[in-house]
Design a protein around this motif. Structure first.
Motif, short mmCIF file in Angstrom:
data_model
loop_
_atom_site.label_atom_id
_atom_site.label_comp_id
_atom_site.label_asym_id
_atom_site.label_seq_id
_atom_site.Cartn_x
_atom_site.Cartn_y
_atom_site.Cartn_z
N GLY A 158 -12.34 -5.39 7.72
CA GLY A 158 -11.68 -5.70 6.46
C GLY A 158 -12.08 -4.74 5.36
O GLY A 158 -11.25 -4.30 4.55
N ARG A 159 -13.38 -4.39 5.30
CA ARG A 159 -13.83 -3.41 4.30
C ARG A 159 -13.21 -2.04 4.56
O ARG A 159 -12.87 -1.31 3.64
CB ARG A 159 -15.36 -3.34 4.29
N GLU A 160 -13.04 -1.71 5.84
CA GLU A 160 -12.39 -0.44 6.19
C GLU A 160 -10.91 -0.46 5.74
O GLU A 160 -10.40 0.52 5.21
CB GLU A 160 -12.48 -0.21 7.70
N ARG A 161 -10.25 -1.60 5.94
CA ARG A 161 -8.85 -1.72 5.49
C ARG A 161 -8.77 -1.59 3.96
O ARG A 161 -7.88 -0.94 3.43
CB ARG A 161 -8.24 -3.04 5.94
N ALA A 162 -9.70 -2.20 3.24
CA ALA A 162 -9.74 -2.09 1.78
C ALA A 162 -9.92 -0.63 1.35
O ALA A 162 -9.30 -0.17 0.39
CB ALA A 162 -10.84 -2.97 1.21
N ALA A 163 -10.77 0.11 2.07
CA ALA A 163 -10.96 1.54 1.76
C ALA A 163 -9.69 2.32 2.05
O ALA A 163 -9.34 3.26 1.31
CB ALA A 163 -12.14 2.09 2.58
N ASN A 164 -8.98 1.95 3.11
CA ASN A 164 -7.72 2.63 3.43
C ASN A 164 -6.66 2.37 2.37
O ASN A 164 -5.80 3.20 2.11
CB ASN A 164 -7.21 2.20 4.81
N LEU A 165 -6.71 1.20 1.75
CA LEU A 165 -5.77 0.87 0.68
C LEU A 165 -5.95 1.82 -0.51
O LEU A 165 -4.98 2.22 -1.14
CB LEU A 165 -5.95 -0.59 0.25
N VAL A 166 -7.19 2.20 -0.78
CA VAL A 166 -7.46 3.16 -1.85
C VAL A 166 -6.75 4.48 -1.55
O VAL A 166 -6.09 5.06 -2.42
CB VAL A 166 -8.98 3.41 -2.03
N LYS A 167 -6.86 4.94 -0.32
CA LYS A 167 -6.21 6.20 0.08
C LYS A 167 -4.69 6.07 0.00
O LYS A 167 -4.00 6.97 -0.46
CB LYS A 167 -6.62 6.58 1.51
N LEU A 168 -4.18 4.94 0.46
CA LEU A 168 -2.74 4.71 0.46
C LEU A 168 -2.15 4.71 -0.95
O LEU A 168 -1.08 5.25 -1.19
CB LEU A 168 -2.41 3.38 1.16
N LEU A 169 -2.88 4.14 -1.90
CA LEU A 169 -2.38 4.00 -3.27
C LEU A 169 -2.94 5.07 -4.22
O LEU A 169 -2.80 4.95 -5.44
CB LEU A 169 -2.69 2.61 -3.81
N LYS A 170 -3.53 6.11 -3.66
CA LYS A 170 -4.18 7.14 -4.47
C LYS A 170 -3.24 7.73 -5.52
O LYS A 170 -3.63 7.93 -6.67
CB LYS A 170 -4.69 8.26 -3.56
N GLU A 171 -2.01 8.02 -5.18
CA GLU A 171 -1.06 8.65 -6.09
C GLU A 171 -0.19 7.64 -6.84
O GLU A 171 0.71 8.03 -7.55
CB GLU A 171 -0.17 9.64 -5.33
N THR A 172 -0.46 6.37 -6.67
CA THR A 172 0.34 5.32 -7.30
C THR A 172 -0.27 4.89 -8.63
O THR A 172 -1.45 4.54 -8.68
CB THR A 172 0.44 4.09 -6.37
N GLN A 173 0.53 4.95 -9.68
CA GLN A 173 0.08 4.48 -10.99
C GLN A 173 0.12 2.95 -10.99
O GLN A 173 1.17 2.36 -10.76
CB GLN A 173 1.00 5.02 -12.09
N LEU A 174 -1.01 2.32 -11.24
CA LEU A 174 -1.07 0.86 -11.31
C LEU A 174 -1.36 0.45 -12.75
O LEU A 174 -2.19 1.07 -13.42
CB LEU A 174 -2.17 0.30 -10.40
N ASP A 175 -0.70 -0.60 -13.19
CA ASP A 175 -0.94 -1.14 -14.52
C ASP A 175 -1.85 -2.35 -14.48
O ASP A 175 -2.47 -2.69 -15.49
CB ASP A 175 0.40 -1.51 -15.18
N ALA A 176 -1.92 -3.01 -13.33
CA ALA A 176 -2.77 -4.20 -13.21
C ALA A 176 -3.04 -4.48 -11.73
O ALA A 176 -2.24 -4.12 -10.86
CB ALA A 176 -2.08 -5.40 -13.84
N VAL A 177 -4.18 -5.13 -11.49
CA VAL A 177 -4.56 -5.57 -10.15
C VAL A 177 -4.93 -7.05 -10.27
O VAL A 177 -5.77 -7.42 -11.10
CB VAL A 177 -5.75 -4.76 -9.59
#
Length: 179
Positions: free
Chosen positions: A62-81
């Motif tokens: 699960g922690r590995e999947r969470a780290a992969n999410l960072v890579k996946l959304l690296k170029e995505t502008q987020l306004d809120a989490v």
């Protein structure tokens, strides 16, 4: 060579029509510009452990999947989490929020007013929401105004659903991916 005479009233009438057409075109363009598209990125928490409590943390996978999410959304502008108030959901999105300099905000699942408030507050923006096997499909159904998305299987952790909406019930697009 032929010459046609145009009546002055016809010219005046044509000018008025052109002015009205220009006005309507400008008004329609302004109205369309005000219809912002809000993007929701919806994920279920990553793999959870089994520590005998109702609030287990993530497994190593699960922690590995969470780290992969960072890579996946690296170029995505987020306004809120956003995350529900459980270790597994917070810790799934905490690495992303940290990488974006955002704070993970809590929300109450299965509450229409919570989703409506996000839609209003982040109109035209992008919001990442982490929830559960039953709450993420519920949010998709609520945003789309359709009851077509079913709960995830208990061992299904890799769904990522992107919902782009102008307003609730008027969905621009739903994209379902695996990560």
């Amino acid at each position: 060579l032929c010459c046609t005479h145009i009546d002055p009233q016809s010219i005046q009438s044509m000018k008025i029509r052109i002015i009205i057409l220009v006005f309507l075109t400008a008004w329609c363009a302004e109205t369309n510009a005000q219809q912002n598209i809000t993007t929701f990125i919806l994920i279920r928490h990553a793999e959870k452990g089994n520590d005998g409590t109702t609030d287990p943390d993530l497994t190593d996978q699960g922690r590995e999947r969470a780290a992969n999410l960072v890579k996946l959304l690296k170029e995505t502008q987020l306004d809120a989490v956003y995350s529900t108030d459980y270790k597994r959901t917070r810790n799934t999105v905490l690495p992303v929020s940290a990488s974006k300099g955002l704070t993970v905000q809590g929300y109450e699942p299965l509450k229409t007013e919570e989703v409506d408030a996000m839609l209003k507050r982040f109109n035209g923006g992008t919001v990442l929401i982490c929830g559960h096997s039953n709450t993420i499909p519920w949010i998709v159904n609520y945003l789309t105004g359709k009851d077509q998305y079913k709960n995830f299987e208990d061992n299904d952790y890799n769904n990522l659903i992107v919902v782009s909406v102008v307003e609730r019930g008027k969905t621009t697009k739903v994209t379902w991916m695996r990560y």
